[in-house]
Design an enzyme around this catalytic site. Structure first.
Site, short mmCIF file in Angstrom:
data_model
loop_
_atom_site.label_atom_id
_atom_site.label_comp_id
_atom_site.label_asym_id
_atom_site.label_seq_id
_atom_site.Cartn_x
_atom_site.Cartn_y
_atom_site.Cartn_z
N ARG A 72 0.84 -1.20 0.00
CA ARG A 72 0.00 0.00 0.00
C ARG A 72 0.88 1.27 0.00
NH1 ARG A 72 -5.89 0.46 -0.13
NH2 ARG A 72 -6.13 2.64 0.37
N ILE A 86 -8.24 5.53 0.68
CA ILE A 86 -7.60 6.30 1.74
C ILE A 86 -6.13 6.46 1.35
CG2 ILE A 86 -7.06 6.36 4.22
CD1 ILE A 86 -10.05 6.27 3.71
N ASN A 141 -11.62 16.86 0.24
CA ASN A 141 -12.49 15.72 -0.07
C ASN A 141 -13.95 16.14 0.07
OD1 ASN A 141 -13.23 12.91 -0.47
ND2 ASN A 141 -13.68 12.81 1.71
N THR A 142 -14.81 15.47 -0.69
CA THR A 142 -16.24 15.66 -0.48
C THR A 142 -16.86 14.34 -0.04
OG1 THR A 142 -18.34 16.26 -1.48
CG2 THR A 142 -16.66 15.45 -2.99
N HIS A 143 -17.70 14.43 0.99
CA HIS A 143 -18.26 13.22 1.62
C HIS A 143 -19.79 13.35 1.66
CE1 HIS A 143 -18.57 9.77 4.24
NE2 HIS A 143 -19.38 10.46 5.00
N ASP A 164 -7.19 14.62 6.53
CA ASP A 164 -6.07 14.35 7.45
C ASP A 164 -5.84 12.84 7.48
OD1 ASP A 164 -8.05 13.30 9.06
OD2 ASP A 164 -7.84 14.79 10.65
N GLY A 188 -7.06 10.52 9.31
CA GLY A 188 -8.18 9.67 9.69
C GLY A 188 -9.12 9.45 8.51
N ASP A 242 -12.28 10.54 6.96
CA ASP A 242 -13.27 11.63 6.93
C ASP A 242 -13.28 12.45 8.22
OD1 ASP A 242 -14.10 10.82 4.35
OD2 ASP A 242 -15.42 9.30 5.20
C1 GRF Z 1 -20.15 11.57 -4.12
O1 GRF Z 1 -21.40 11.57 -3.45
C2 GRF Z 1 -19.01 11.50 -3.15
O2 GRF Z 1 -19.19 12.23 -1.98
C3 GRF Z 1 -19.01 10.02 -2.85
O3 GRF Z 1 -19.22 9.42 -4.10
C4 GRF Z 1 -19.96 10.29 -4.92
C5 GRF Z 1 -19.16 10.52 -6.16
O4 GRF Z 1 -19.96 10.88 -7.23
N1 GRF Z 1 -17.84 9.62 -2.16
P1 GRF Z 1 -19.36 11.28 -8.64
O5 GRF Z 1 -18.35 10.22 -9.05
O6 GRF Z 1 -18.70 12.63 -8.51
O7 GRF Z 1 -20.52 11.33 -9.57
#
Ligand code: GRF
Length: 209
Positions: A71, A98, A113-115, A147, A149, A151
């Site tokens: 990894r 990760i 990142n977007t969660h 970071d 961790g 999320d």
């Molecule tokens: C998003 O909701 C993101 O937060 C999650 O997976 C989705 C990705 O969607 N981890 P896309 O590939 O941008 O359409």
């Protein structure tokens, strides 16, 4: 006007968040938006996210975990491929891996990142499903710095989405689509503001100047 910041975007799937960033740069222009996408990376081949990048004429790279002995080697390869494009900011837009120590050493504090949940609730790979299973009445999305961790990094912005009774009928598929509508706008807004205005991270607090 300041020079547009360089973004590398990492994807693992359909890439609609990447597309929203591509569209914002194309419609506003890199200088007005504050950033341009210089490359798109992935942890797997054959995904719509990479096709979107290719259609936009962007260079792409793929680093698959299974092609490396450890990894750590994969992480170093991902960091090297990303670093080759000298990004100011790296955006994980649905990147389902990760990253490790080397990637964070190079890009920590500028890796976003977007969660698809309201952190710190429901971290991990199943944020939508877990919020539904818990019976939450509102959920949403969180754009945050990464970071070491899962999320857990400092939160930059959040968007709220209400859970509907019918969301239980399709295991959250429609809920995830409603979250993604909010998420795409939030990500475009946040990345543009970080790039144009600059920011400080004070402990857990992110201040966009
Ligand atoms: C998003 O909701 C993101 O937060 C999650 O997976 C989705 C990705 O969607 N981890 P896309 O590939 O941008 O359409």
């Amino acid at each position: 006007m300041a020079k547009a910041k360089r973004l590398v975007v990492l994807v693992s799937g359909s890439g609609t968040n990447l597309q929203a960033l591509l569209d914002a740069v194309a419609s506003q222009g890199p200088d007005a938006y504050g950033a341009e996408i210089v490359a798109v990376g992935a942890d797997r081949d054959g995904i719509a996210g990479l096709e979107r990048a290719e259609r936009a004429g962007l260079p792409t790279f793929v680093r698959r975990v299974k092609d490396y002995g450890t990894r750590e080697e994969w992480d170093a390869a991902l960091a090297g491929a990303t670093g080759a494009y000298a990004p100011d900011l790296v955006v994980s837009a649905g990147f389902m891996k990760i990253v490790g120590k080397e990637f964070l050493a190079r890009f920590g504090g500028r890796f976003v990142n977007t969660h698809p949940a309201l952190l710190p609730s429901f971290p991990g790979a199943h944020g939508v499903r877990d919020a539904l299973a818990y019976g939450a009445k509102v959920t949403g999305c969180t754009v945050h710095f990464v970071d070491d961790g899962v999320d857990t990094g400092p939160i930059i912005a959040q968007g709220v989405v209400e859970v509907r009774n019918e969301d239980y009928e399709d295991e959250g598929a429609a809920l995830h689509e409603r979250i993604k509508e909010v998420e795409r706008k939030l990500l475009v807004d946040v990345v543009g503001r970080l790039a144009r205005n600059g920011y400080r991270i004070e402990g857990r607090k992110v201040v966009i100047q």
